[in-house]
Design a protein around this motif. Sequence first.
Motif, PDB file in Angstrom:
ATOM      1  N   UNK A 141     -68.095 -26.621  20.452  1.00  8.42           N
ATOM      2  CA  UNK A 141     -67.627 -25.834  21.591  1.00  8.42           C
ATOM      3  C   UNK A 141     -67.853 -24.358  21.293  1.00  8.42           C
ATOM      4  N   UNK A 142     -68.452 -23.650  22.243  1.00  2.00           N
ATOM      5  CA  UNK A 142     -68.570 -22.192  22.157  1.00  2.00           C
ATOM      6  C   UNK A 142     -67.840 -21.583  23.336  1.00  2.00           C
ATOM      7  N   UNK A 143     -66.941 -20.651  23.049  1.00  5.15           N
ATOM      8  CA  UNK A 143     -66.255 -19.892  24.100  1.00  5.15           C
ATOM      9  C   UNK A 143     -66.572 -18.421  23.888  1.00  5.15           C
ATOM     10  N   UNK A 144     -67.284 -17.823  24.841  1.00  5.11           N
ATOM     11  CA  UNK A 144     -67.646 -16.411  24.737  1.00  5.11           C
ATOM     12  C   UNK A 144     -66.627 -15.595  25.529  1.00  5.11           C
ATOM     13  N   UNK A 186     -70.571 -25.170  26.207  1.00  9.23           N
ATOM     14  CA  UNK A 186     -70.648 -23.709  26.180  1.00  9.23           C
ATOM     15  C   UNK A 186     -69.877 -23.182  27.372  1.00  9.23           C
ATOM     16  N   UNK A 187     -68.906 -22.322  27.118  1.00  9.52           N
ATOM     17  CA  UNK A 187     -68.077 -21.739  28.176  1.00  9.52           C
ATOM     18  C   UNK A 187     -68.195 -20.222  28.101  1.00  9.52           C
ATOM     19  N   UNK A 188     -68.730 -19.636  29.150  1.00  7.01           N
ATOM     20  CA  UNK A 188     -68.834 -18.181  29.250  1.00  7.01           C
ATOM     21  C   UNK A 188     -67.685 -17.654  30.101  1.00  7.01           C
ATOM     22  N   UNK A 215     -71.254  -9.305  35.393  1.00  6.81           N
ATOM     23  CA  UNK A 215     -70.679 -10.629  35.625  1.00  6.81           C
ATOM     24  C   UNK A 215     -71.553 -11.461  36.570  1.00  6.81           C
ATOM     25  N   UNK A 216     -72.242 -10.815  37.494  1.00  2.00           N
ATOM     26  CA  UNK A 216     -73.214 -11.540  38.312  1.00  2.00           C
ATOM     27  C   UNK A 216     -74.333 -12.092  37.434  1.00  2.00           C
ATOM     28  N   UNK A 217     -74.717 -11.317  36.414  1.00  2.00           N
ATOM     29  CA  UNK A 217     -75.744 -11.777  35.482  1.00  2.00           C
ATOM     30  C   UNK A 217     -75.240 -12.945  34.635  1.00  2.00           C
ATOM     31  N   UNK A 218     -73.973 -12.893  34.226  1.00  2.00           N
ATOM     32  CA  UNK A 218     -73.390 -14.020  33.491  1.00  2.00           C
ATOM     33  C   UNK A 218     -73.423 -15.285  34.349  1.00  2.00           C
ATOM     34  N   UNK A 219     -73.122 -15.129  35.642  1.00  2.00           N
ATOM     35  CA  UNK A 219     -73.206 -16.268  36.560  1.00  2.00           C
ATOM     36  C   UNK A 219     -74.627 -16.824  36.588  1.00  2.00           C
ATOM     37  N   UNK A 279     -81.318 -25.851  32.642  1.00  2.00           N
ATOM     38  CA  UNK A 279     -82.223 -26.004  31.511  1.00  2.00           C
ATOM     39  C   UNK A 279     -81.721 -27.018  30.485  1.00  2.00           C
ATOM     40  N   UNK A 280     -80.412 -26.971  30.197  1.00  2.00           N
ATOM     41  CA  UNK A 280     -79.869 -27.781  29.120  1.00  2.00           C
ATOM     42  C   UNK A 280     -79.272 -29.100  29.583  1.00  2.00           C
ATOM     43  N   UNK A 281     -79.262 -29.348  30.871  1.00  2.00           N
ATOM     44  CA  UNK A 281     -78.705 -30.591  31.389  1.00  2.00           C
ATOM     45  C   UNK A 281     -79.183 -31.832  30.665  1.00  2.00           C
ATOM     46  N   UNK A 282     -80.491 -31.981  30.453  1.00  2.00           N
ATOM     47  CA  UNK A 282     -80.994 -33.192  29.789  1.00  2.00           C
ATOM     48  C   UNK A 282     -80.553 -33.341  28.335  1.00  2.00           C
ATOM     49  N   UNK A 283     -80.063 -32.268  27.703  1.00  2.00           N
ATOM     50  CA  UNK A 283     -79.701 -32.321  26.293  1.00  2.00           C
ATOM     51  C   UNK A 283     -78.265 -32.776  26.053  1.00  2.00           C
ATOM     52  N   UNK A 284     -77.467 -32.837  27.107  1.00  2.00           N
ATOM     53  CA  UNK A 284     -76.060 -33.164  26.933  1.00  2.00           C
ATOM     54  C   UNK A 284     -75.198 -31.948  26.671  1.00  2.00           C
ATOM     55  N   UNK A 285     -75.796 -30.772  26.634  1.00  2.00           N
ATOM     56  CA  UNK A 285     -75.047 -29.525  26.476  1.00  2.00           C
ATOM     57  C   UNK A 285     -74.683 -29.015  27.867  1.00  2.00           C
ATOM     58  N   UNK A 286     -73.399 -28.848  28.126  1.00  2.00           N
ATOM     59  CA  UNK A 286     -72.979 -28.296  29.410  1.00  2.00           C
ATOM     60  C   UNK A 286     -72.701 -26.806  29.262  1.00  2.00           C
ATOM     61  N   UNK A 287     -73.020 -26.054  30.307  1.00  2.00           N
ATOM     62  CA  UNK A 287     -72.804 -24.607  30.321  1.00  2.00           C
ATOM     63  C   UNK A 287     -72.077 -24.252  31.609  1.00  2.00           C
TER      64      UNK A 287
END
Length: 264
Positions: free
Chosen positions: A94-97, A146-148, A169-173, A182-190
């Motif tokens: 888990x990553x929380x930025x 991954x949670x931004x 924050x619009x850029x973070x969105x 991009x990462x959907x197929x890897x099992x990583x959620x963002x």
Amino acid sequence: MAVIDPSLMFNVAGKTALITGASGAFGMVAARVLAGAGCKLVLAAGNAEALSEIAEECREGGAEVVEVNTRPDSEAACAALVAEAVKAFGTLDILVVASGMNKVSKIDEMAPETFANVMDANVTQSWLLARAATVQMKAQGQGGKIVLVSSARGLLGHPAGYTAYCASKAAVDGITKALGCELGPTGITVNAIAPTVFRSPLTAWMFEDTDQATAVREGFLTRVPKGRLGEPEDLAGPLLFLASKASDFYTGHILYADGGYTAG
């Protein structure tokens, strides 16, 4: 279909979580809720004293904690934080930025370097951390979370000198949505949590019983269906959801923790 056990859906016990900005308002919420849920924590922040305080609080609650007194202000720093998590606990799950900044100034009074600093802290550092975490999570081959941290200001403007913050924050969105695809197929959620005004050292004045605070607060609350400002606890549930199996089918989303503010 069998009866679903909610405790399993939200179970993150034993997972390794890296939280940047851990001494800030949202970072402390993230540390407390994930510590309480049984995560192993790597807490990073630039404020050494405040970092030690939240780290010790989590240890007293039974969590294993590594504290790193650094900001994610370079590619090397972000890679080192991920490496620290792996060194300490073997994985990064888990990553929380929660790191970032804001500088309020009218556009004709804001120095270009101020705009650049806000964009670097909120956008570039989020991207660098997500990049470093992605490399590790892909190598592990077990997905990840991954949670931004965004803001209602990523969707809405503000008249009081928020051009840098709103843009960042619009850029973070945008990063959240693009990486979700991009990462959907890897099992990583963002995903991103986007609060409106909630209690923190920066907003404490809005909760005070003064004429100025009351006027500002009441004016703001006319647009909040729930009729109150946010409390730190209002961010805990959304974070646990996005960090757990319960959100496995959710990616690229901006979750507004705003009492309905952006709905109206």
